[in-house]
Motif scaffolding. Structure first.
Motif: not given
Length: 161
Positions: A55-72
């Motif tokens: 999730w962190r890898k995807a979030a760092q690439q700007g993928y919003a669903p992963a950013q929200a899930r990582l934040a959860d």
């Protein structure tokens, strides 16, 4: 063996090596959407370490669903400041889950200063996109006067419908 034959053999070997490498390392070329999907699978299997990394890898690439899930996950772990940052990144891209998560952070004052106006703004954005938890939040806010709103049963009923 002449030079052209050696070069041809080397190129053939490199081509086969590249094909084999791509077959045995699919995650090396996976995009953020695939990483996020794999993170969900790892999380369902109980591997939080692997899922968080993906999730962190995807979030760092700007993928919003992963950013929200990582934040959860970070929010549940009481890593509130980092959770708020990831929710904001997702919300800034118009992600409904990110907007709802950020609304909750403002509502509770976790990772950000408590601010009912900001909570209402993000909750409304999310609810207007049909995010169920945000719709319920808006309905309850109008029913009880939460989020700094005045009680308005008619508006509460509109959100309930």
């Amino acid at each position: 063996m002449n030079r052209s034959k050696i070069l041809q053999t080397a190129l053939t070997f490199l081509g086969m090596t590249t094909v084999l490498w791509s077959l045995i390392t699919p995650s090396a070329v996976a995009g953020p959407e695939q990483d996020s999907a794999l993170a969900e699978k790892e999380f369902a299997r109980g591997d939080l370490v692997a899922s968080m990394g993906l999730w962190r890898k995807a979030a760092q690439q700007g993928y919003a669903p992963a950013q929200a899930r990582l934040a959860d996950i970070l929010d549940k772990a009481e890593e509130d400041a980092e959770a708020a940052d990831w929710y904001r990144k997702a919300a800034d891209q118009g992600n409904a889950a990110g907007e709802h998560g950020l609304a909750q952070m403002y509502l509770k004052g976790e990772g950000v200063k408590k601010d009912f106006e900001q909570a209402r703004i993000y909750a409304l954005r999310s609810a207007e996109k049909g995010h169920l938890d945000a719709v319920i939040l808006m309905m309850e806010a109008y029913r009880t006067g939460g989020l700094g709103l005045t009680v308005d049963i008619a508006k509460a009923d509109e959100w309930e419908a």
